[in-house]
Scaffold this motif. Structure first.
Motif, PDB file in Angstrom:
ATOM      1  N   VAL A 170      66.380  34.450  57.632  1.00 29.81           N
ATOM      2  CA  VAL A 170      66.367  35.793  58.219  1.00 29.81           C
ATOM      3  C   VAL A 170      65.067  35.953  58.991  1.00 29.81           C
TER       4      VAL A 170
ATOM      5  N   GLY B 194      52.688  25.898  41.188  1.00 22.73           N
ATOM      6  CA  GLY B 194      53.885  26.619  41.646  1.00 22.73           C
ATOM      7  C   GLY B 194      53.530  28.031  42.075  1.00 22.73           C
TER       8      GLY B 194
ATOM      9  N   LEU C 123      60.944  30.022  30.514  1.00 24.27           N
ATOM     10  CA  LEU C 123      60.668  30.606  29.202  1.00 24.27           C
ATOM     11  C   LEU C 123      60.976  32.103  29.233  1.00 24.27           C
TER      12      LEU C 123
ATOM     13  N   GLY D 145      67.941  35.876  50.045  1.00 26.80           N
ATOM     14  CA  GLY D 145      67.380  35.098  48.945  1.00 26.80           C
ATOM     15  C   GLY D 145      68.430  34.796  47.895  1.00 26.80           C
TER      16      GLY D 145
ATOM     17  N   PRO E 242      60.273  26.821  34.719  1.00 28.67           N
ATOM     18  CA  PRO E 242      60.514  26.258  33.387  1.00 28.67           C
ATOM     19  C   PRO E 242      61.360  27.176  32.509  1.00 28.67           C
TER      20      PRO E 242
ATOM     21  N   SER F  31      60.880  29.891  43.922  1.00 30.88           N
ATOM     22  CA  SER F  31      60.256  29.776  42.580  1.00 30.88           C
ATOM     23  C   SER F  31      61.284  29.421  41.517  1.00 30.88           C
ATOM     24  N   THR F  32      62.501  29.922  41.672  1.00 34.45           N
ATOM     25  CA  THR F  32      63.521  29.681  40.641  1.00 34.45           C
ATOM     26  C   THR F  32      63.857  28.206  40.505  1.00 34.45           C
TER      27      THR F  32
ATOM     28  N   ILE G  13      67.092  33.368  41.507  1.00 31.22           N
ATOM     29  CA  ILE G  13      67.729  33.943  40.319  1.00 31.22           C
ATOM     30  C   ILE G  13      67.990  35.442  40.503  1.00 31.22           C
ATOM     31  N   VAL G  14      67.177  36.116  41.321  1.00 23.87           N
ATOM     32  CA  VAL G  14      67.363  37.562  41.502  1.00 23.87           C
ATOM     33  C   VAL G  14      68.529  37.820  42.463  1.00 23.87           C
TER      34      VAL G  14
ATOM     35  N   ILE H  62      59.846  39.563  40.364  1.00 23.41           N
ATOM     36  CA  ILE H  62      60.687  39.617  39.151  1.00 23.41           C
ATOM     37  C   ILE H  62      60.738  38.228  38.519  1.00 23.41           C
ATOM     38  N   TRP H  63      60.419  38.167  37.251  1.00 22.23           N
ATOM     39  CA  TRP H  63      60.481  36.888  36.540  1.00 22.23           C
ATOM     40  C   TRP H  63      61.938  36.537  36.233  1.00 22.23           C
ATOM     41  N   VAL H  64      62.158  35.271  35.968  1.00 23.78           N
ATOM     42  CA  VAL H  64      63.474  34.846  35.484  1.00 23.78           C
ATOM     43  C   VAL H  64      63.849  35.698  34.270  1.00 23.78           C
ATOM     44  N   THR H  65      62.857  35.930  33.413  1.00 18.98           N
ATOM     45  CA  THR H  65      63.051  36.687  32.171  1.00 18.98           C
ATOM     46  C   THR H  65      63.790  38.009  32.392  1.00 18.98           C
TER      47      THR H  65
ATOM     48  N   THR I  17      67.259  26.094  46.364  1.00 22.61           N
ATOM     49  CA  THR I  17      66.730  26.616  47.630  1.00 22.61           C
ATOM     50  C   THR I  17      65.276  26.230  47.888  1.00 22.61           C
TER      51      THR I  17
ATOM     52  N   ASP J  39      70.085  32.319  52.450  1.00 24.13           N
ATOM     53  CA  ASP J  39      68.829  31.707  52.005  1.00 24.13           C
ATOM     54  C   ASP J  39      68.350  30.716  53.050  1.00 24.13           C
ATOM     55  N   GLN J  40      67.058  30.712  53.264  1.00 25.12           N
ATOM     56  CA  GLN J  40      66.483  29.777  54.240  1.00 25.12           C
ATOM     57  C   GLN J  40      66.569  28.337  53.743  1.00 25.12           C
TER      58      GLN J  40
HETATM   59  P1  FAD Z   1      62.896  32.816  44.456  1.00 30.75           P
HETATM   60  O1  FAD Z   1      63.512  31.940  43.470  1.00 30.75           O
HETATM   61  O2  FAD Z   1      61.653  32.339  45.116  1.00 30.75           O
HETATM   62  O3  FAD Z   1      63.984  33.131  45.525  1.00 30.75           O
HETATM   63  C1  FAD Z   1      63.668  33.768  46.740  1.00 30.75           C
HETATM   64  C2  FAD Z   1      64.524  33.119  47.786  1.00 30.75           C
HETATM   65  O4  FAD Z   1      64.368  33.813  49.011  1.00 30.75           O
HETATM   66  C3  FAD Z   1      64.143  31.687  48.040  1.00 30.75           C
HETATM   67  O5  FAD Z   1      65.231  30.871  47.717  1.00 30.75           O
HETATM   68  C4  FAD Z   1      63.792  31.651  49.502  1.00 30.75           C
HETATM   69  O6  FAD Z   1      64.173  30.462  50.118  1.00 30.75           O
HETATM   70  C5  FAD Z   1      64.520  32.852  50.039  1.00 30.75           C
HETATM   71  N1  FAD Z   1      63.928  33.379  51.267  1.00 30.75           N
HETATM   72  C6  FAD Z   1      62.645  33.761  51.457  1.00 30.75           C
HETATM   73  N2  FAD Z   1      62.470  34.176  52.718  1.00 30.75           N
HETATM   74  C7  FAD Z   1      63.663  34.081  53.322  1.00 30.75           C
HETATM   75  C8  FAD Z   1      64.114  34.359  54.640  1.00 30.75           C
HETATM   76  N3  FAD Z   1      63.294  34.821  55.572  1.00 30.75           N
HETATM   77  N4  FAD Z   1      65.406  34.136  54.918  1.00 30.75           N
HETATM   78  C9  FAD Z   1      66.263  33.661  53.985  1.00 30.75           C
HETATM   79  N5  FAD Z   1      65.877  33.360  52.736  1.00 30.75           N
HETATM   80  C10 FAD Z   1      64.594  33.582  52.409  1.00 30.75           C
HETATM   81  N6  FAD Z   1      59.404  33.187  35.000  1.00 30.75           N
HETATM   82  C11 FAD Z   1      59.893  33.301  33.762  1.00 30.75           C
HETATM   83  O7  FAD Z   1      60.574  34.269  33.469  1.00 30.75           O
HETATM   84  N7  FAD Z   1      59.632  32.372  32.807  1.00 30.75           N
HETATM   85  C12 FAD Z   1      58.880  31.288  33.063  1.00 30.75           C
HETATM   86  O8  FAD Z   1      58.657  30.463  32.191  1.00 30.75           O
HETATM   87  C13 FAD Z   1      58.334  31.143  34.361  1.00 30.75           C
HETATM   88  N8  FAD Z   1      57.532  30.105  34.630  1.00 30.75           N
HETATM   89  C14 FAD Z   1      57.077  29.920  35.888  1.00 30.75           C
HETATM   90  C15 FAD Z   1      56.331  28.793  36.169  1.00 30.75           C
HETATM   91  C16 FAD Z   1      55.892  28.535  37.445  1.00 30.75           C
HETATM   92  C17 FAD Z   1      55.096  27.316  37.721  1.00 30.75           C
HETATM   93  C18 FAD Z   1      56.189  29.478  38.466  1.00 30.75           C
HETATM   94  C19 FAD Z   1      55.728  29.250  39.860  1.00 30.75           C
HETATM   95  C20 FAD Z   1      56.911  30.619  38.181  1.00 30.75           C
HETATM   96  C21 FAD Z   1      57.366  30.847  36.906  1.00 30.75           C
HETATM   97  N9  FAD Z   1      58.115  31.983  36.581  1.00 30.75           N
HETATM   98  C22 FAD Z   1      58.628  32.120  35.331  1.00 30.75           C
HETATM   99  C23 FAD Z   1      58.384  33.018  37.573  1.00 30.75           C
HETATM  100  C24 FAD Z   1      59.767  32.861  38.161  1.00 30.75           C
HETATM  101  O9  FAD Z   1      59.987  31.533  38.502  1.00 30.75           O
HETATM  102  C25 FAD Z   1      59.936  33.725  39.393  1.00 30.75           C
HETATM  103  O10 FAD Z   1      59.416  35.000  39.176  1.00 30.75           O
HETATM  104  C26 FAD Z   1      61.412  33.845  39.761  1.00 30.75           C
HETATM  105  O11 FAD Z   1      61.996  32.573  39.868  1.00 30.75           O
HETATM  106  C27 FAD Z   1      61.555  34.593  41.066  1.00 30.75           C
HETATM  107  O12 FAD Z   1      62.908  34.609  41.426  1.00 30.75           O
HETATM  108  P2  FAD Z   1      63.337  35.168  42.838  1.00 30.75           P
HETATM  109  O13 FAD Z   1      64.805  35.020  42.938  1.00 30.75           O
HETATM  110  O14 FAD Z   1      62.757  36.511  43.034  1.00 30.75           O
HETATM  111  O15 FAD Z   1      62.558  34.264  43.881  1.00 30.75           O
END
Ligand code: FAD
Length: 807
Positions: free
Chosen positions: A166, A319, A49, A8, A47, A42-43, A11-12, A346-349, A39, A32-33
């Motif tokens: 993966v 989303g 915040l 993945g 938005p 969710s990131t 942002i995490v 985990i949130w972006v925050t 990608t 990343d897929q």
């Molecule tokens: P992701 O960004 O989803 O990254 C996970 C990655 O794993 C993806 O790129 C995916 O392609 C990859 N992946 C998955 N399965 C596989 C696999 N089998 N093989 C390879 N790659 C794989 N948070 C805030 O803090 N503030 C906000 O204002 C906010 N607003 C939001 C508004 C909306 C509408 C939504 C939906 C969410 C919001 N969030 C907000 C939450 C935040 O966006 C997410 O919690 C955060 O982006 C998660 O990050 P992540 O890296 O864990 O996940």
């Protein structure tokens, strides 16, 4: 060099690659897929915040780190954050939240409606009481941050591969060995799943239940607003805004606004299509906008921001992101497949802060900030059922912005786990709250009649409306009867394991601070430290046989830890569900129990901190002479099938003595009067034993143990901060925990546990304070914006000579 694969590049994952390579671990591959850098997770559309203030100290610290790091990367607009109150209840709650900000070191201000409008001119002033304003909050530019992090981590040697899915986790002999992809296998010593809401599927590949539920959440952009005409399209100026009374938030996008809503029905997302092409408006984490669901939120938005009347919600989407049973993030290493880690929900925050903590855990074996609130092992087995995850995660979506009392129990699912005494407790009118799936009596309505006979000086003053919730004055009667008669407490939910087999003693000795090499029948209060000397748990070890120990622990995290460390031949078995425990405590406890047993339960027959197997009214029991409430008595354990018979026998025998059943309300008050710490609330891995006031449980002379080298040379005298006992001077303001404490008008610490002390006739609050603050010093606790005077007291407040217990 240790080979790491991160699944993945959201942002995490991107932050984790950055944090690992920063620590010199450069053999890092991020897969990343989706395509890079956008990608489609969710990131990619977040938005962004970032409101930092959170009831959890750890989460607030993680948010603070994210802000600083993204500012450094040039990916943060520090526009400030405003949470408005449109109800009196919210306005009060914002005062409490202001307290958390102060406790955790975030600069925050309560501002009046005039100032709200100065900062957000479109707000209808008549709708609001005021706002909590945090100048350092703002907007993360999450997708650009991912790009920058990819660049930085790549420059240190990390490899990033997009469009690489993966499909399996490779393992051998209980260790991860790599990942499988469409393009072949990639070997690895450590695999970290940062797959966001896809985390469940990756967990399944490693045989691990990841308790998250993907849910859709609505976000829409308005049309152009004349009020924002000419606004910089890239750099927003308006503070981020929360209107929690209507489950809404908002941010500026140039001359338009974005509005997010949690007011709609929960929309679980069960299946995801294999990701296809990803564009800015078509991503696997985006579902079509369901306009009807948004309609009420739009109406509410127009009430708060009348200017929206000229426009409409133009582009919206549903989303997807992750929700969990308790709303917390999920971090940790699998107990079954070593080297397989997760960092999800985990949130972006909090992303950069948590990524740092995970990198520290992987590289150094411990994170600077205590992680127990995020630890994936915190859940009990019943909480890992798909039905449970589904229901509670949806409930957390619904309640995301609600004003929640710290004791507020969930309404459903309930009655998941009940002790064998449950039927009797119901007959006595038990008022149950829930923890870890257990039903736990907080007080018993049957004791209401005792209130009229309570001595006047034991009657507590009336509580304010907030502190009075989930509380009853009956608690006072239960406390009085424990101090003056005898009471039965259900201790069943307190977690325990049996550690057995050859080498058990050496195993436990190596993990704990106190001397356990004592005779069979010994019971020892001891600590488990981490390598840096932080308290990772406090436990009670009863040696029942030479190689059989009953260990009272703090939860599932301890079970996972003990199991992960147990050598071949040593068995760690969770016995909690198959057994039960009743605490019989009070000056009349011996009069109650002794006639039921042939054992000598006199003071010398079974000494304090000794235990043995025995029979009570014919029921086979293990009886430990311990008391968490500071009165004479025993914890009496038996198997679950014998539980009700044991309770009934004790209850019958206690009738002439006026025995009562007592609940957690009284228990919590009595334990604080005795100064007994609660791990996770009063102390964590962030504290050493001396500052936490449990240095008496450390015996360096016993030999080596985890953390010993780190605490060598430390003492209470060397502690820069101390956990202190405060009593509230006005005798009536009961605080509830997490409130800031001021010394000479400056924030200097925060409250951990608090309760009314019935025996001493004053509220008690334990608090972390600078080491320079001594007994007798005056401090102030801020409670809903009001400063309450308190005094640092010598502890324990009750029975320092231990005469009540040792008799
Ligand atoms: P992701 O960004 O989803 O990254 C996970 C990655 O794993 C993806 O790129 C995916 O392609 C990859 N992946 C998955 N399965 C596989 C696999 N089998 N093989 C390879 N790659 C794989 N948070 C805030 O803090 N503030 C906000 O204002 C906010 N607003 C939001 C508004 C909306 C509408 C939504 C939906 C969410 C919001 N969030 C907000 C939450 C935040 O966006 C997410 O919690 C955060 O982006 C998660 O990050 P992540 O890296 O864990 O996940």
């Amino acid at each position: 060099m240790t080979r790491v694969v991160i699944i993945g590049a959201g942002i995490v994952g991107a932050n984790l690659a950055d944090e690992l390579t920063l620590r010199g671990w450069t053999d890092v591959t991020v897969l990343d897929q989706g395509p890079l850098p956008l990608t489609g997770g969710s990131t990619s559309h977040a938005p962004g915040l970032v409101f930092q203030t959170n009831p959890s100290k750890a989460m607030t610290e993680f948010a603070g780190y994210t802000v600083r790091k993204l500012l450094d990367l040039g990916c943060f607009h520090q526009v400030g954050g405003m949470e408005v109150a449109s109800t009196a209840a919210r306005w009060e709650d914002l005062k409490r939240k202001h307290g958390w900000a102060t406790s955790w070191g975030v600069g925050a201000y309560l501002i009046d409606p005039d100032e709200c409008v100065r900062r957000w001119p479109m707000l209808d002033q008549n709708q609001i009481f005021g706002a909590l304003y945090v100048p350092t909050d703002g907007l993360a530019v999450a997708s650009r941050a991912v790009e920058e992090l990819i660049k930085r981590a790549s420059s240190r040697g990390a490899r990033f591969a997009g469009s690489t899915r993966v499909t399996g986790i490779e393992q051998a002999n209980g260790r991860v060995t790599g990942v499988k992809t469409h393009d072949g296998e990639i070997p690895a010593d450590i695999v970290v799943s940062c797959a966001g809401f896809w985390g469940r599927e990756i967990g399944e590949m490693a045989g691990m239940t990841v308790p998250l539920l993907p849910l859709a959440h609505q976000y829409a952009k308005t049309g152009q607003l004349p009020e924002l005409a000419g606004a910089d399209p890239v750099r927003p100026a308006l503070p981020i805004l929360r209107h929690q009374d209507q489950d809404l938030y908002s941010r500026q996008h140039g001359d338009r606004l974005g509005i997010g809503s949690y007011a709609h029905r929960p929309m679980p997302v069960d299946t995801f299509a294999e990701p296809g092409e990803v564009t800015a408006s078509a991503m696997p984490s985006m579902l079509p906008f369901t306009e009807d669901d948004f309609a009420p939120s739009w109406e509410e938005s127009k009430l708060l921001l009348p200017a929206l009347g000229q426009t409409k919600a133009e582009e919206g989407f549903n989303g997807i992101f992750s929700f969990t049973p308790d709303g917390g993030s999920l971090v940790g290493e699998s107990s079954d497949v070593r080297g397989f880690w997760i960092a999800e929900a985990i949130w972006v925050t909090h992303s950069a802060g948590i990524a740092k903590a995970v990198a520290e855990s992987i590289v150094d074996g411990r994170s600077e900030t205590d992680l127990h609130e995020l630890d994936v092992h915190r859940f009990e087995d019943v909480q890992l059922a798909p039905e449970y995850i589904r229901e509670t995660a949806q409930q957390n979506f619904v309640e995301i912005y609600d004003v929640l009392h710290p004791l507020q129990p969930r309404l459903s699912p309930r009655d998941l786990r009940v002790s064998p005494f449950h039927a009797r407790q119901r007959e006595l009118g038990a008022v149950f709250l829930e923890a870890g799936g257990w039903e736990r009596p907080h007080w018993f309505e049957a004791n209401a009649s005792l209130l009229k006979d309570l001595p006047h000086d034991f009657l507590p003053p009336a509580r304010d409306a907030w502190a009075g919730q989930f509380h009853s004055p009956i608690v006072a009667a239960e406390a009085w009867h424990t101090r003056n008669g005898v009471a039965m407490y259900d201790m069943t939910p307190l977690k325990r394991v049996e550690v057995s087999g050859p080498g058990s003693l050496e195993f436990l000795q190596g993990l704990t601070t106190n001397q356990l090499a004592k005779s069979v029948g010994s019971v020892t209060y001891t600590l488990m430290l981490d390598d840096a000397g932080g308290v990772r748990s406090d436990i009670t070890v009863a040696r029942l046989e030479p190689e059989l120990f009953q260990v009272g622990i703090n939860g599932n995290i301890d079970v996972a830890y003990l199991r992960s460390r147990a050598p071949e031949g040593v068995r760690v078995q969770d016995t909690t569900g198959g057994t039960c425990c009743v605490g019989v405590w009070g000056p009349l406890a011996r009069d109650l129990v002794q006639p039921l047993s042939a054992e000598d339960l006199s003071h010398t027959g079974l000494k304090y901190f000794r235990g043995r197997r025995a029979r009570i009214a014919g029921v086979p029991v293990t009886i430990l002479r311990l008391s968490y409430v500071g009165e004479l008595g025993w914890e009496i354990y038996t198997s679950a099938d014998n539980g009700q018979r044991l309770w009934d026998a004790l209850w019958r025998a206690g009738q002439p003595l006026g025995v009562i059943a007592a609940g957690r309300g009284a228990f919590n008050s009595l334990r604080l009067e005795k100064g007994y710490r609660l791990w996770g609330t009063d102390m964590t891995t962030e504290h050493d034993p001396y500052e936490a006031g449990v240095g008496f449980a450390v015996r360096p002379a016993k030999g080596d143990f985890v953390g010993r080298a780190a605490i060598d040379g430390r003492s209470e005298g060397t502690s820069a901060r101390r956990l202190r006992c405060l009593t509230v001077d006005d005798g009536r303001t009961v605080v509830l925990g997490k409130e800031p404490v001021f010394v000479d008008g400056t924030p200097a610490g925060y409250v951990t546990s608090a309760a009314y002390g019935y025996t001493i006739g004053r509220p008690i609050a334990y608090a972390w304070l600078p080491g320079s603050v001594g007994i007798g010093d005056q401090v102030q606790i801020e409670y809903f914006g009001r400063r309450v005077a308190a005094t640092v007291a010598a502890e324990p407040l009750v029975d320092p000579g231990m005469e009540r217990i040792r008799r």
